[in-house]
Design a protein around this motif. Structure first.
Motif, PDB file in Angstrom:
ATOM      1  N   ALA A  66      16.039  25.166 -22.734  1.00 23.77           N
ATOM      2  CA  ALA A  66      15.131  24.470 -23.646  1.00 23.77           C
ATOM      3  C   ALA A  66      14.373  23.376 -22.900  1.00 23.77           C
ATOM      4  O   ALA A  66      13.167  23.206 -23.070  1.00 23.77           O
ATOM      5  N   GLY A  67      15.090  22.628 -22.053  1.00 23.66           N
ATOM      6  CA  GLY A  67      14.449  21.600 -21.225  1.00 23.66           C
ATOM      7  C   GLY A  67      13.549  22.203 -20.174  1.00 23.66           C
ATOM      8  O   GLY A  67      12.470  21.689 -19.875  1.00 23.66           O
ATOM      9  N   LEU A  68      13.999  23.331 -19.615  1.00 19.85           N
ATOM     10  CA  LEU A  68      13.262  24.012 -18.551  1.00 19.85           C
ATOM     11  C   LEU A  68      11.889  24.473 -19.026  1.00 19.85           C
ATOM     12  O   LEU A  68      10.915  24.448 -18.272  1.00 19.85           O
ATOM     13  N   GLU A  69      11.806  24.899 -20.285  1.00 17.25           N
ATOM     14  CA  GLU A  69      10.564  25.424 -20.820  1.00 17.25           C
ATOM     15  C   GLU A  69       9.730  24.356 -21.521  1.00 17.25           C
ATOM     16  O   GLU A  69       8.743  24.658 -22.193  1.00 17.25           O
ATOM     17  N   TYR A 128      15.310  26.169 -30.378  1.00 14.70           N
ATOM     18  CA  TYR A 128      14.734  26.727 -29.148  1.00 14.70           C
ATOM     19  C   TYR A 128      14.551  28.248 -29.202  1.00 14.70           C
ATOM     20  O   TYR A 128      13.437  28.741 -29.002  1.00 14.70           O
ATOM     21  N   PRO A 129      15.627  29.032 -29.486  1.00 14.84           N
ATOM     22  CA  PRO A 129      15.413  30.485 -29.528  1.00 14.84           C
ATOM     23  C   PRO A 129      14.480  30.936 -30.654  1.00 14.84           C
ATOM     24  O   PRO A 129      13.768  31.929 -30.516  1.00 14.84           O
ATOM     25  N   LEU A 130      14.465  30.190 -31.778  1.00 14.06           N
ATOM     26  CA  LEU A 130      13.570  30.553 -32.877  1.00 14.06           C
ATOM     27  C   LEU A 130      12.106  30.315 -32.504  1.00 14.06           C
ATOM     28  O   LEU A 130      11.229  31.122 -32.831  1.00 14.06           O
ATOM     29  N   LEU A 131      11.839  29.206 -31.819  1.00 16.23           N
ATOM     30  CA  LEU A 131      10.484  28.955 -31.338  1.00 16.23           C
ATOM     31  C   LEU A 131      10.067  30.028 -30.339  1.00 16.23           C
ATOM     32  O   LEU A 131       8.918  30.468 -30.313  1.00 16.23           O
ATOM     33  N   ALA A 227      24.748  18.441 -25.047  1.00 17.50           N
ATOM     34  CA  ALA A 227      23.542  19.245 -25.270  1.00 17.50           C
ATOM     35  C   ALA A 227      22.290  18.465 -24.874  1.00 17.50           C
ATOM     36  O   ALA A 227      21.361  19.011 -24.275  1.00 17.50           O
ATOM     37  N   VAL A 228      22.260  17.168 -25.203  1.00 14.21           N
ATOM     38  CA  VAL A 228      21.122  16.322 -24.840  1.00 14.21           C
ATOM     39  C   VAL A 228      21.045  16.167 -23.324  1.00 14.21           C
ATOM     40  O   VAL A 228      19.965  16.209 -22.730  1.00 14.21           O
ATOM     41  N   LEU A 229      22.206  16.011 -22.674  1.00 16.46           N
ATOM     42  CA  LEU A 229      22.240  15.902 -21.214  1.00 16.46           C
ATOM     43  C   LEU A 229      21.705  17.171 -20.553  1.00 16.46           C
ATOM     44  O   LEU A 229      20.928  17.114 -19.596  1.00 16.46           O
ATOM     45  N   ALA A 230      22.136  18.326 -21.060  1.00 15.44           N
ATOM     46  CA  ALA A 230      21.687  19.600 -20.495  1.00 15.44           C
ATOM     47  C   ALA A 230      20.178  19.772 -20.668  1.00 15.44           C
ATOM     48  O   ALA A 230      19.490  20.281 -19.778  1.00 15.44           O
ATOM     49  N   PHE A 231      19.663  19.339 -21.823  1.00 17.74           N
ATOM     50  CA  PHE A 231      18.225  19.397 -22.072  1.00 17.74           C
ATOM     51  C   PHE A 231      17.481  18.542 -21.048  1.00 17.74           C
ATOM     52  O   PHE A 231      16.463  18.966 -20.475  1.00 17.74           O
ATOM     53  N   ALA A 232      17.992  17.337 -20.795  1.00 12.65           N
ATOM     54  CA  ALA A 232      17.365  16.431 -19.827  1.00 12.65           C
ATOM     55  C   ALA A 232      17.398  17.020 -18.419  1.00 12.65           C
ATOM     56  O   ALA A 232      16.400  16.961 -17.686  1.00 12.65           O
ATOM     57  N   VAL A 233      18.520  17.616 -18.031  1.00 10.81           N
ATOM     58  CA  VAL A 233      18.633  18.246 -16.706  1.00 10.81           C
ATOM     59  C   VAL A 233      17.624  19.383 -16.576  1.00 10.81           C
ATOM     60  O   VAL A 233      16.998  19.557 -15.524  1.00 10.81           O
ATOM     61  N   GLY A 234      17.446  20.155 -17.645  1.00  6.34           N
ATOM     62  CA  GLY A 234      16.470  21.235 -17.632  1.00  6.34           C
ATOM     63  C   GLY A 234      15.061  20.730 -17.382  1.00  6.34           C
ATOM     64  O   GLY A 234      14.292  21.334 -16.628  1.00  6.34           O
ATOM     65  N   PHE A 237      14.602  19.881 -13.755  1.00  5.40           N
ATOM     66  CA  PHE A 237      14.548  21.058 -12.891  1.00  5.40           C
ATOM     67  C   PHE A 237      13.337  21.955 -13.175  1.00  5.40           C
ATOM     68  O   PHE A 237      13.148  22.954 -12.484  1.00  5.40           O
ATOM     69  N   SER A 238      12.538  21.623 -14.197  1.00 11.71           N
ATOM     70  CA  SER A 238      11.453  22.520 -14.617  1.00 11.71           C
ATOM     71  C   SER A 238      10.452  22.776 -13.497  1.00 11.71           C
ATOM     72  O   SER A 238       9.998  23.910 -13.307  1.00 11.71           O
ATOM     73  N   GLU A 239      10.083  21.748 -12.755  1.00 15.31           N
ATOM     74  CA  GLU A 239       9.126  21.916 -11.667  1.00 15.31           C
ATOM     75  C   GLU A 239       9.678  22.816 -10.571  1.00 15.31           C
ATOM     76  O   GLU A 239       8.980  23.670 -10.022  1.00 15.31           O
ATOM     77  N   PHE A 240      10.966  22.628 -10.255  1.00 17.84           N
ATOM     78  CA  PHE A 240      11.594  23.446  -9.218  1.00 17.84           C
ATOM     79  C   PHE A 240      11.599  24.922  -9.584  1.00 17.84           C
ATOM     80  O   PHE A 240      11.303  25.788  -8.756  1.00 17.84           O
ATOM     81  N   PHE A 241      11.914  25.235 -10.836  1.00 22.20           N
ATOM     82  CA  PHE A 241      12.040  26.632 -11.248  1.00 22.20           C
ATOM     83  C   PHE A 241      10.687  27.338 -11.356  1.00 22.20           C
ATOM     84  O   PHE A 241      10.638  28.563 -11.375  1.00 22.20           O
ATOM     85  N   ARG A 242       9.599  26.576 -11.433  1.00 23.05           N
ATOM     86  CA  ARG A 242       8.289  27.209 -11.449  1.00 23.05           C
ATOM     87  C   ARG A 242       8.006  27.938 -10.129  1.00 23.05           C
ATOM     88  O   ARG A 242       7.218  28.878 -10.089  1.00 23.05           O
TER      89      ARG A 242
END
Length: 380
Positions: A66-69, A128-131, A227-234, A237-242
């Motif tokens: 969710a954070g990644l996207e 997230y999955p519904l969106l 869950a909030v921590l995982a979202f923040a980590v995502g 990392f979003s730029e890296f995964f691009r």
């Protein structure tokens, strides 16, 4: 032998849930919750403690993606919208449910506060999955609603922490240190990935999963929902995964194909139908109806000024899915003797039922996002 049989039953039910979801066109998460409820009430099974770990990692994986996207630029530009939507969607049901719990049902202050927090949350893990299913993640509306759901989760977490656990200097220092680590972690991971690129042990995937697992420990230390921590980590990392699409694909297959279904299954597994009595049903119907209606109104009132009709109607239903942190708050209340077993069961019934009702209404009501509306709001 019992463990092997139980494992087969769980896997079979999860697979069937996925098939039914694909055939009917509903979110698979809803049917995985139902599968868990069926397993808990119609099969002679143990507490499935072996699945707890997989369920927790599944939740963290969902939040990571969710954070990644999430597009940081869009989130910044629309933060005021997300903040208004999140605050309204949280505070309106919080206030009304507290008044009903305390002054009508007669629960003490702490119990009423906990009940109102548990019924005012919004689950990032479901939104997230519904969106994603609605093809809204790449639109400004989708990103804003995702951020709004995150704000609701943060407000829920802060309310629970401040009112029942409190903050101290140690928590603050650990939080600052964690933010620093999140800033340098993607760069550190990138160097490691280059060093071990092209190997057959999938080091990159192991590295990300290890980070996610460690968040469970950190969340307990600093009293921030994992869950909030995982979202923040995502997000970090979003730029890296691009630039690392293949790693993302491999990790996504593990999370969505294997781990995430266990999270939803375990949520349904916590609902035991044999202990339900008239008082629990009455409490569930009254509080559940009030929470659902007020949260729907609070969400659409805040969303309506910014988005078109179909968007704010969908938002009102999306934000009524309070599975993740609602269950976390309920379990905390039971373990801390703030609420009774009956109230705990009522909360679980409300949380699961409202998520199911919102999902059905999303499918039945004419609130589909028009293609031209999405195209108007697509992020460049």
């Amino acid at each position: 032998m019992k463990l092997e049989i139980e494992s087969l039953i769980v896997i079979f039910l999860i697979i069937i849930a996925g098939i039914v979801a694909l055939e009917i066109g509903f979110s698979s998460a809803i049917f995985e919750i139902i599968a868990g409820c069926i397993a808990a009430n119609f099969f002679d099974m143990s507490d499935l403690s072996w699945a707890e770990f997989l369920a927790n990692v599944g939740l963290l994986g969902l939040m990571f993606f969710a954070g990644l996207e999430s597009d940081v630029g869009v989130l910044k530009r629309n933060f005021h919208k997300a903040l208004l939507i999140g605050v309204s969607s949280f505070l309106m049901p919080l206030s009304v449910v507290f008044v009903v719990s305390h002054f009508i049902f007669g629960y003490d202050f702490k119990a009423s506060v906990l009940i109102s927090i548990a019924l005012s949350t919004t689950s990032l893990a479901l939104v997230y999955p519904l969106l994603k299913d609605k093809n809204m993640l790449k639109s400004i509306a989708g990103q804003t609603l995702l951020a709004g759901a995150m704000i609701v989760d943060i407000l829920s977490m802060l309310s629970l922490s401040v009112l029942f656990e409190g903050f101290n200097l140690y928590n603050i220092l650990i939080t600052i240190f964690l933010i620093f680590v999140m800033l340098i972690l993607p760069k550190f991971g990138e160097k490691l990935f280059k060093r071990y690129a092209g190997n057959h042990i999938e080091f990159q995937v192991r590295f990300i999963i290890a980070i996610l697992i460690s968040l469970g420990f950190l969340s307990k230390e600093i009293h921030i929902n994992e869950a909030v921590l995982a979202f923040a980590v995502g997000i970090f990392f979003s730029e890296f995964f691009r630039n690392n699409i293949e790693i993302e694909k491999k990790l996504k297959a593990i999370v969505f194909g294997f781990l995430a279904p266990f999270f939803f299954f375990k949520a349904g597994y916590s609902v035991k139908l044999d202990v339900i009595n008239f008082k629990i049903i009455l409490l569930s119907v009254v509080l559940g109806s009030i929470a659902f209606i007020v949260k729907y109104i609070g969400t659409i009132l805040a969303t309506k000024p910014f988005f078109k009709k179909s968007v704010y109607k969908i938002a009102g239903l999306f934000f009524n899915m309070g599975l993740t942190f609602g269950i976390v708050a309920s379990i905390f209340g039971l373990q801390s003797d703030i609420i009774s077993v009956n109230v705990y069961i009522s909360l679980l019934l409300i949380i699961v039922t409202t998520s199911l009702v919102a999902s059905v209404l999303l499918k039945r009501l004419p609130v589909e996002i028009e293609k031209e509306e999405i195209l108007e709001e697509l992020m460049i």
